[in-house]
Design a protein around this motif. Structure first.
Motif, PDB file in Angstrom:
ATOM      1  N   SER A  68       0.834  -1.194   0.000  1.00 15.91           N
ATOM      2  CA  SER A  68       0.000   0.000   0.000  1.00 15.91           C
ATOM      3  C   SER A  68       0.871   1.247   0.000  1.00 15.91           C
ATOM      4  CB  SER A  68      -0.892   0.015   1.252  1.00 15.91           C
ATOM      5  OG  SER A  68      -0.085  -0.031   2.410  1.00 15.91           O
ATOM      6  N   PRO A  69       0.443   2.233  -0.730  1.00 16.66           N
ATOM      7  CA  PRO A  69       1.226   3.454  -0.765  1.00 16.66           C
ATOM      8  C   PRO A  69       1.282   4.116   0.597  1.00 16.66           C
ATOM      9  CG  PRO A  69      -0.920   3.785  -1.750  1.00 16.66           C
ATOM     10  CD  PRO A  69      -0.776   2.307  -1.496  1.00 16.66           C
ATOM     11  N   THR A  70       2.346   4.849   0.814  1.00 13.52           N
ATOM     12  CA  THR A  70       2.502   5.546   2.087  1.00 13.52           C
ATOM     13  C   THR A  70       1.365   6.538   2.285  1.00 13.52           C
ATOM     14  OG1 THR A  70       4.881   5.378   1.833  1.00 13.52           O
ATOM     15  CG2 THR A  70       4.064   6.936   3.473  1.00 13.52           C
ATOM     16  N   ALA A  71       0.799   6.502   3.493  1.00 17.78           N
ATOM     17  CA  ALA A  71      -0.322   7.379   3.778  1.00 17.78           C
ATOM     18  C   ALA A  71       0.097   8.835   3.646  1.00 17.78           C
ATOM     19  CB  ALA A  71      -0.834   7.100   5.204  1.00 17.78           C
ATOM     20  N   ALA A  72      -0.811   9.632   3.085  1.00 14.45           N
ATOM     21  CA  ALA A  72      -0.526  11.055   2.891  1.00 14.45           C
ATOM     22  C   ALA A  72      -0.453  11.762   4.240  1.00 14.45           C
ATOM     23  CB  ALA A  72      -1.592  11.673   2.018  1.00 14.45           C
ATOM     24  N   LYS A  73       0.324  12.828   4.277  1.00 15.40           N
ATOM     25  CA  LYS A  73       0.520  13.589   5.513  1.00 15.40           C
ATOM     26  C   LYS A  73       0.192  15.054   5.273  1.00 15.40           C
ATOM     27  CE  LYS A  73       2.495  10.141   7.879  1.00 15.40           C
ATOM     28  NZ  LYS A  73       2.017   9.599   9.178  1.00 15.40           N
ATOM     29  N   VAL A  74      -0.097  15.746   6.360  1.00 15.57           N
ATOM     30  CA  VAL A  74      -0.268  17.200   6.318  1.00 15.57           C
ATOM     31  C   VAL A  74       0.670  17.806   7.353  1.00 15.57           C
ATOM     32  CG1 VAL A  74      -2.647  17.184   5.485  1.00 15.57           C
ATOM     33  CG2 VAL A  74      -2.214  17.033   7.931  1.00 15.57           C
ATOM     34  N   VAL A  76       1.323  21.030   9.748  1.00 14.21           N
ATOM     35  CA  VAL A  76       0.636  22.171  10.357  1.00 14.21           C
ATOM     36  C   VAL A  76       1.515  22.756  11.456  1.00 14.21           C
ATOM     37  CG1 VAL A  76      -1.680  21.290   9.861  1.00 14.21           C
ATOM     38  CG2 VAL A  76      -0.564  20.668  12.003  1.00 14.21           C
ATOM     39  N   GLN A  77       1.267  24.034  11.737  1.00 14.23           N
ATOM     40  CA  GLN A  77       1.959  24.709  12.839  1.00 14.23           C
ATOM     41  C   GLN A  77       0.949  24.946  13.954  1.00 14.23           C
ATOM     42  OE1 GLN A  77       3.275  28.674  12.073  1.00 14.23           O
ATOM     43  NE2 GLN A  77       4.636  28.750  13.840  1.00 14.23           N
ATOM     44  N   VAL A  78       1.305  24.523  15.147  1.00 17.25           N
ATOM     45  CA  VAL A  78       0.436  24.697  16.313  1.00 17.25           C
ATOM     46  C   VAL A  78       1.096  25.723  17.235  1.00 17.25           C
ATOM     47  CG1 VAL A  78      -0.788  23.561  18.193  1.00 17.25           C
ATOM     48  CG2 VAL A  78      -0.263  22.294  16.101  1.00 17.25           C
ATOM     49  N   ALA A  79       0.379  26.787  17.520  1.00 19.04           N
ATOM     50  CA  ALA A  79       0.916  27.857  18.369  1.00 19.04           C
ATOM     51  C   ALA A  79      -0.154  28.262  19.379  1.00 19.04           C
ATOM     52  CB  ALA A  79       1.341  29.051  17.517  1.00 19.04           C
ATOM     53  N   GLY A  80       0.230  29.138  20.275  1.00 19.68           N
ATOM     54  CA  GLY A  80      -0.725  29.614  21.265  1.00 19.68           C
ATOM     55  C   GLY A  80      -0.576  28.895  22.589  1.00 19.68           C
ATOM     56  N   SER A  94      -6.663  14.171   9.619  1.00 22.88           N
ATOM     57  CA  SER A  94      -6.656  14.459  11.050  1.00 22.88           C
ATOM     58  C   SER A  94      -7.454  15.727  11.332  1.00 22.88           C
ATOM     59  CB  SER A  94      -5.221  14.630  11.556  1.00 22.88           C
ATOM     60  OG  SER A  94      -4.473  13.453  11.385  1.00 22.88           O
ATOM     61  N   ARG A  95      -7.880  15.847  12.570  1.00 24.33           N
ATOM     62  CA  ARG A  95      -8.676  16.991  13.010  1.00 24.33           C
ATOM     63  C   ARG A  95      -7.804  17.953  13.828  1.00 24.33           C
ATOM     64  NH1 ARG A  95     -13.869  16.232  10.534  1.00 24.33           N
ATOM     65  NH2 ARG A  95     -14.059  13.979  10.228  1.00 24.33           N
ATOM     66  N   VAL A  96      -8.376  19.121  14.104  1.00 26.89           N
ATOM     67  CA  VAL A  96      -7.659  20.110  14.904  1.00 26.89           C
ATOM     68  C   VAL A  96      -7.322  19.545  16.278  1.00 26.89           C
ATOM     69  CG1 VAL A  96      -7.848  22.369  16.011  1.00 26.89           C
ATOM     70  CG2 VAL A  96      -8.661  22.064  13.666  1.00 26.89           C
ATOM     71  N   ARG A 120     -11.283  19.483   9.945  1.00 29.21           N
ATOM     72  CA  ARG A 120     -10.169  18.764   9.324  1.00 29.21           C
ATOM     73  C   ARG A 120      -8.994  19.716   9.081  1.00 29.21           C
ATOM     74  NH1 ARG A 120     -11.126  13.689   7.221  1.00 29.21           N
ATOM     75  NH2 ARG A 120     -13.318  13.031   7.158  1.00 29.21           N
ATOM     76  N   LEU A 121      -7.800  19.185   9.228  1.00 31.52           N
ATOM     77  CA  LEU A 121      -6.599  19.991   9.039  1.00 31.52           C
ATOM     78  C   LEU A 121      -6.328  20.244   7.561  1.00 31.52           C
ATOM     79  CD1 LEU A 121      -4.210  18.287  11.630  1.00 31.52           C
ATOM     80  CD2 LEU A 121      -5.496  20.407  11.914  1.00 31.52           C
ATOM     81  N   ILE A 122      -5.738  21.387   7.278  1.00 33.09           N
ATOM     82  CA  ILE A 122      -5.331  21.771   5.926  1.00 33.09           C
ATOM     83  C   ILE A 122      -3.822  21.873   5.909  1.00 33.09           C
ATOM     84  CG2 ILE A 122      -5.540  23.505   4.113  1.00 33.09           C
ATOM     85  CD1 ILE A 122      -8.203  24.337   5.372  1.00 33.09           C
ATOM     86  N   ASP A 123      -3.203  21.288   4.897  1.00 30.82           N
ATOM     87  CA  ASP A 123      -1.742  21.291   4.822  1.00 30.82           C
ATOM     88  C   ASP A 123      -1.200  22.722   4.780  1.00 30.82           C
ATOM     89  OD1 ASP A 123       0.805  19.902   4.469  1.00 30.82           O
ATOM     90  OD2 ASP A 123       0.800  20.847   2.494  1.00 30.82           O
ATOM     91  N   GLY A 124      -0.237  23.008   5.654  1.00 29.37           N
ATOM     92  CA  GLY A 124       0.406  24.313   5.683  1.00 29.37           C
ATOM     93  C   GLY A 124      -0.264  25.350   6.560  1.00 29.37           C
TER      94      GLY A 124
END
Length: 213
Positions: A68-74, A76-80, A94-96, A120-124
């Protein structure tokens, strides 16, 4: 010897010369040759009629499942208001809330504010945890006649593009403000802008009325 048996033996002895097979006759030799040929033909056909073992068919080729192909990744930057702010690589979909968990969870006594943990998370993207709102404007955003210069930016939620709208702030300085925010887990007061490289007393006085935390 009884007379009857003697008479029988004499009869057989006298008949032998007449019943003997004479192989010197041409016709008899032909018959013998034909008989031998017939026997040879019969043996040949009997040999041909024997079942011939046939080779077994090769086993069917086994198709191995393709990896199986490698699962896609996103990314993200987590701050605060999280324990370990930074950049994280998470599975696509993945979710927030997963990003907040990856960053160590909320700081003690902190809340997520209006952040939608189920989104849902957005890449970048950058996820600012604990900020009350991204931008508070003097007039509703998008309202006809709204003046971007009148908007008050939240230092913990504004994007670098929004920070560039501040007086005297360009692309480089906006990036420094964002980097300072990430490194320190967000701004706790507007006065911390003085610690950002490139913001002197005069520029700070220009920016101060346009921002909040």
């Amino acid at each position: 010897m009884p007379p009857t048996f003697q008479a029988f033996r004499d009869a057989i002895t006298s008949a032998q010369p007449s019943t003997a097979i004479d192989l010197s006759k041409p016709g008899l030799r032909v018959l013998v040759a034909v008989g031998a040929l017939a026997v040879a033909v019969a043996v040949f056909f009997v040999w041909r009629s024997q079942p011939t073992p046939e080779p077994l068919p090769p086993p069917p080729a086994t198709t191995l499942p393709s990896p199986s192909p490698t699962a896609a990744k996103v990314t993200v930057q987590v701050a605060g208001k999280v324990r370990n702010p930074g950049v994280y690589l998470l599975p696509q979909g993945s979710r927030v809330t997963d990003a907040v968990t990856a960053a160590g969870g909320l700081k003690h006594g902190a809340s997520t504010g209006p952040l939608n943990l189920a989104r849902r998370l957005i890449d970048g993207e950058q996820i600012m945890v604990g900020a009350p709102s991204a931008v508070v404007a003097a007039v509703p955003p998008g309202y006809p006649g709204a003046d971007p210069a009148a908007a008050i930016l939240d230092l913990n939620a504004a994007t670098p593009d929004q920070l560039e709208e501040l007086p005297g702030v360009g692309e480089v300085l906006a990036a420094r403000i964002a980097e300072f925010r990430t490194a320190h887990g967000g701004f706790t007061s507007v006065d911390q802008l003085r610690e950002v490289s490139g913001i002197g007393p005069r520029k700070y006085e220009e920016i101060k009325p346009k921002v909040r935390v």
